[in-house]
Scaffold this active site. Structure first.
Site, PDB file in Angstrom:
ATOM      1  CG  HIS A 100     -14.142  -0.927   5.140  1.00  0.00           C
ATOM      2  ND1 HIS A 100     -14.832  -1.123   3.959  1.00  0.00           N
ATOM      3  CD2 HIS A 100     -13.593  -2.126   5.451  1.00  0.00           C
ATOM      4  CE1 HIS A 100     -14.697  -2.377   3.568  1.00  0.00           C
ATOM      5  NE2 HIS A 100     -13.949  -3.006   4.460  1.00  0.00           N
ATOM      6  CE1 TYR A 129     -18.326   5.189  -0.456  1.00  0.00           C
ATOM      7  CE2 TYR A 129     -20.076   3.580  -0.817  1.00  0.00           C
ATOM      8  CZ  TYR A 129     -18.746   3.946  -0.903  1.00  0.00           C
ATOM      9  OH  TYR A 129     -17.822   3.057  -1.427  1.00  0.00           O
TER      10      TYR A 129
END
Length: 474
Positions: A72, A135
């Site tokens: 992605h 993240y």
């Protein structure tokens, strides 16, 4: 994680993908467990990491060995690390440009992290059970954002997955992603040029042309003084705003109405832009003026000289400079005596020469002409070379001249006698004025050492006027 991984020094490793950077993290542990600074802005930016401004922290927990996710590419930056467990990570550059399709792979455990720049595809495969993949991102998810995806099994990327993809858990969505030949590359962040129909705006149009990531607008399309500026665009899609718009009626600014307009356009609007740029991590480029100085200094003005504007226009430009300086990523481009397409001093002098008029021209103000195409090229130079943010003087080079000197040069270039010019003082020139006149700095010469230190060189003012001479009457 084994004991041998404790106590590493903070260390940076560049990868084969531009901007993709691996960090070894110090981890401190004993029989009770371990501790690390997963993200430490001051230390990491000191090692060259972009101050990317994270706004959200996400965690993906993965039960089983072999869980595989990706590839992605999102329109934001990521700081990726592992809280517990271990992963094999694969990153593919899906940005427009020469590195499109480049691949980098490595393993991450709690002692290693990676910075993933906007547009680089992110994927991973868990190598231990109960892996928590974390993240930080510098934008919030939006359905309007532009994403790109690549199939995990793409033959061109040819990622050597530790566990064959046929043996692991993959979502139906990830299985359906396109091959590299069908991927739509993520374009660079947009550049927005304000005041695109003015003299500098037209020069910026000529400089950037029809590049698809450059957007031009004027006040009829985007009024920075109007309410709602913060929601006028999806600002996270923009990397740079170049403010080429300004209220420049120096004398009219001394009137009550002009003063209000000057402060609205040059200060309130610019302050609103500064807030937008700060909130969205945008680089703001703002064009300033020699009028922020009083012109009494006996040498060229440096960027760090104290401002002391004489009139309303100069006061508004100085106030705007102060507002722009609060933006973490900013360039204040200070210039003087601007010449561009449209009405300007050179064309006025050429017209007077052709009509047989012998003008009186001020000879006690000293400076250098600056051509708008040089300003546009200089702005692009600062942005594309990644010059340190801050204030830069940008004018033409060569010996300083007075307005009378320049007028004589225009007369000579157009085939007329330069002796027809009569030099007068500023006070003499405006002695019969019936409307308010703004005070002018007598010394408008700007020191160019700082911008020249970035590798930039402006054209010499007098020589540039010669090449421009064929256009002054057109």
């Amino acid at each position: 994680m084994t004991v041998t991984e404790y106590g590493k020094q903070l260390f940076v490793t560049e990868t084969s993908i531009p901007g993709l950077v691996v960090f070894d993290l110090p981890v401190h542990g004993d029989a009770r467990g371990w501790f690390k600074e997963n993200w430490q802005r001051e230390k990491m930016t000191a090692l060259g990491l972009a101050d990317f401004g994270p706004v959200q922290n996400n965690i993906s927990f993965n039960d089983a060995v072999g869980t595989t996710r990706g590839i992605h590419a999102e329109p934001w930056d990521k700081w990726v690390s592992v809280a517990t467990g271990r992963i094999f990570g694969a990153w593919v550059d899906l940005r427009e440009g020469p590195s499109f399709g480049a691949v980098f792979t490595t393993e991450l455990d709690p002692s290693r992290a990676i910075f993933v720049p906007r547009g680089v595809g992110n994927s991973y495969q868990t190598l231990e059970p109960d892996t928590a993949y974390t993240y930080l991102v510098n934008d919030h998810w939006s359905p309007d954002a532009a994403y790109s995806f690549l199939n995990l099994a793409d033959e061109t990327a040819a990622i050597d997955w530790p566990i064959p993809l046929s043996d692991v858990e993959i979502s139906p969505k990830d299985l359906a992603h396109p091959r590299l030949a069908e991927v739509i590359p993520i374009p660079p962040k947009k550049i927005l040029v304000l005041g695109a129909n003015g003299q500098l705006g037209r020069a910026l149009r000529a400089e950037y042309g029809d590049a698809p990531h450059v957007e031009y607008t004027d006040r009829t399309e985007l009024d920075i003084t109007a309410p709602g500026l913060a929601d006028a665009r999806r600002w996270r899609d923009y990397g740079t705003i170049i403010n080429a718009a300004a209220y420049t009626k120096v004398d009219a600014a001394e009137t009550p109405e002009g003063r209000r307009e000057a402060w609205a356009g040059n200060v309130a609007g610019v302050a609103a832009l500064a807030r937008v740029a700060t909130a969205n991590g945008i680089t703001l480029v703002h064009v300033s003026s020699d009028y922020v100085f009083d012109g009494t200094l006996g040498r060229p003005y440096r960027e760090d000289d104290p401002v002391a504007p004489l009139g309303v226009y100069g006061q508004t430009k100085a106030a705007a400079d102060a507002a722009v300086a609060t933006v973490p990523r900013h360039y204040i481009v200070r210039t003087s005596w601007v010449i561009g397409e449209g009405n300007n001093f050179a064309r006025t002098m050429a017209s007077l020469a052709e009509r047989g008029i012998n003008p009186k021209v001020v000879d006690d103000q000293t400076g250098r002409l600056t051509f708008t195409d040089d300003i546009a090229r200089g702005i692009r130079h600062l942005l594309e070379t990644g010059a340190p943010c801050g204030t830069y003087n940008l004018t033409g080079t060569g010996d300083p001249q007075t307005w009378a000197d320049i007028a004589r040069q225009v007369f000579e270039l157009t085939g007329h006698d330069p002796a027809r010019i009569t030099g007068v003082t500023t006070d003499e020139y405006f002695a019969t004025a019936t409307t308010p006149i703004a005070p002018r700095p007598r010394n408008s010469v700007l020191d160019l050492s700082k911008i020249e230190g970035t590798g930039w060189q402006s054209a010499a003012s007098a020589e540039k006027l010669v090449t421009y001479g064929g256009r002054v009457t057109s």
